[in-house]
Design a protein around this motif. Structure first.
Motif, PDB file in Angstrom:
ATOM      1  N   UNK A  66       1.236   9.458  23.302  1.00  0.00           N
ATOM      2  CA  UNK A  66       0.472   8.751  22.489  1.00  0.00           C
ATOM      3  C   UNK A  66       0.565   7.152  23.097  1.00  0.00           C
ATOM      4  N   UNK A  67      -0.389   6.763  23.204  1.00  0.00           N
ATOM      5  CA  UNK A  67      -0.420   5.258  23.842  1.00  0.00           C
ATOM      6  C   UNK A  67      -0.805   4.210  22.847  1.00  0.00           C
ATOM      7  N   UNK A  68      -0.309   3.042  22.779  1.00  0.00           N
ATOM      8  CA  UNK A  68      -0.523   2.118  21.840  1.00  0.00           C
ATOM      9  C   UNK A  68      -0.319   0.794  22.502  1.00  0.00           C
ATOM     10  N   UNK A  69      -1.001  -0.349  22.051  1.00  0.00           N
ATOM     11  CA  UNK A  69      -0.859  -1.654  22.623  1.00  0.00           C
ATOM     12  C   UNK A  69       0.221  -2.399  21.937  1.00  0.00           C
ATOM     13  N   UNK A  70       0.938  -3.262  22.740  1.00  0.00           N
ATOM     14  CA  UNK A  70       2.039  -4.047  22.228  1.00  0.00           C
ATOM     15  C   UNK A  70       1.758  -5.407  22.700  1.00  0.00           C
ATOM     16  N   UNK A  71       1.090  -6.169  22.058  1.00  0.00           N
ATOM     17  CA  UNK A  71       0.695  -7.598  22.420  1.00  0.00           C
ATOM     18  C   UNK A  71       1.953  -8.480  22.983  1.00  0.00           C
ATOM     19  N   UNK A  72       3.167  -8.474  22.193  1.00  0.00           N
ATOM     20  CA  UNK A  72       4.162  -9.173  22.507  1.00  0.00           C
ATOM     21  C   UNK A  72       5.032  -8.766  23.770  1.00  0.00           C
ATOM     22  N   UNK A  73       4.622  -7.740  24.550  1.00  0.00           N
ATOM     23  CA  UNK A  73       5.509  -7.348  25.609  1.00  0.00           C
ATOM     24  C   UNK A  73       4.868  -7.598  26.807  1.00  0.00           C
ATOM     25  N   UNK A  74       5.465  -7.621  27.984  1.00  0.00           N
ATOM     26  CA  UNK A  74       5.358  -7.837  29.222  1.00  0.00           C
ATOM     27  C   UNK A  74       5.472  -6.614  30.369  1.00  0.00           C
ATOM     28  N   UNK A  75       6.136  -5.547  29.569  1.00  0.00           N
ATOM     29  CA  UNK A  75       6.461  -4.300  30.324  1.00  0.00           C
ATOM     30  C   UNK A  75       5.828  -3.089  29.477  1.00  0.00           C
ATOM     31  N   UNK A  76       5.378  -2.048  30.420  1.00  0.00           N
ATOM     32  CA  UNK A  76       5.042  -0.748  29.850  1.00  0.00           C
ATOM     33  C   UNK A  76       6.265  -0.083  29.315  1.00  0.00           C
ATOM     34  N   UNK A  77       6.321   0.042  28.115  1.00  0.00           N
ATOM     35  CA  UNK A  77       7.402   0.911  27.755  1.00  0.00           C
ATOM     36  C   UNK A  77       7.342   2.431  27.089  1.00  0.00           C
ATOM     37  N   UNK A  78       8.466   3.181  27.329  1.00  0.00           N
ATOM     38  CA  UNK A  78       8.585   4.360  27.016  1.00  0.00           C
ATOM     39  C   UNK A  78       9.367   4.488  25.579  1.00  0.00           C
ATOM     40  N   UNK A 103       7.641   0.089  38.534  1.00  0.00           N
ATOM     41  CA  UNK A 103       7.611  -1.232  38.730  1.00  0.00           C
ATOM     42  C   UNK A 103       7.737  -2.159  37.471  1.00  0.00           C
ATOM     43  N   UNK A 104       6.930  -1.995  36.625  1.00  0.00           N
ATOM     44  CA  UNK A 104       6.915  -2.630  35.284  1.00  0.00           C
ATOM     45  C   UNK A 104       7.143  -2.063  33.990  1.00  0.00           C
ATOM     46  N   UNK A 105       7.953  -1.191  33.868  1.00  0.00           N
ATOM     47  CA  UNK A 105       8.266  -0.169  32.889  1.00  0.00           C
ATOM     48  C   UNK A 105       9.689   0.018  32.685  1.00  0.00           C
ATOM     49  N   UNK A 106       9.808   0.408  31.339  1.00  0.00           N
ATOM     50  CA  UNK A 106      11.334   0.547  30.916  1.00  0.00           C
ATOM     51  C   UNK A 106      11.233   1.333  29.658  1.00  0.00           C
ATOM     52  N   UNK A 107      12.397   1.583  29.164  1.00  0.00           N
ATOM     53  CA  UNK A 107      12.813   2.144  27.878  1.00  0.00           C
ATOM     54  C   UNK A 107      12.769   1.357  26.864  1.00  0.00           C
ATOM     55  N   UNK A 108      12.217   1.466  25.402  1.00  0.00           N
ATOM     56  CA  UNK A 108      12.500   1.030  24.377  1.00  0.00           C
ATOM     57  C   UNK A 108      13.184   1.738  23.305  1.00  0.00           C
TER      58      UNK A 108
END
Length: 177
Positions: A66-78, A103-108
């Protein structure tokens, strides 16, 4: 694999970054073969889980992303956890492995308090409760810019590609949803 996106939910949003990125990957033919895409899920605490789980039961996918938008983030997060009802549920997917060479992804560890987290929590709960042979992941995608769109597209395509062997293994030996 089942891949889902939300519709926009605020008046100032012309589109949803997650939906835009998935549409881009579809146009570029960068989604894994056999992926079913369920786009524009309503941003509703009641309807979102119903739509996603109905589609999951219909197609019996071993993996749902499932993919959702996170307006306040600067990285793609799993997202590691879905939280609700004073409980925390964790995905069983190997997040560190999925992120290798991105490159621009992390774990949340915090999927928020809105519909994204609610959907993820409900989905992880249903999978555990019903013992579905399915694994779930929620991915938060920040707003796209001309500079970040190709980076996020690369990262998400790589993550989805890494999920493909999990889909193949699940299809070979497990029961139905």
């Amino acid at each position: 694999m089942l891949l889902t996106t939300f519709a926009p939910w605020r008046a100032h949003q012309r589109s949803n970054a997650a939906d835009d990125l998935i549409a881009h990957l579809q146009r570029q033919r960068q989604l894994p073969p056999g992926t079913t895409v369920l786009r524009h899920i309503p941003v509703s605490f009641e309807l979102a889980p119903i739509r996603v789980m109905a589609k999951l039961v219909e197609i019996q996918s071993p993996v749902v992303v499932c993919c959702g938008m996170a307006e306040g983030r600067s990285q793609l997060h799993l997202e590691r956890y879905g939280k609700g009802d004073d409980l925390t549920l964790e995905t069983t997917l190997p997040l560190d492995h999925l992120l290798a060479n991105t490159h621009l992804s992390g774990i949340s560890d915090d999927a928020g308090t809105y519909v994204c987290n609610h959907l993820y929590y409900r989905l992880l709960g249903a999978i555990a409760r019903h013992r579905w042979p399915t694994q779930a992941l929620f991915v938060h995608i920040p707003p796209l810019t001309p500079a970040t769109r190709p980076i996020f597209a690369h990262d998400l395509a790589l993550i989805l590609k890494r999920l493909t062997p999990l889909v193949s293994r699940s299809v070979e030996g497990e029961g139905s949803v």
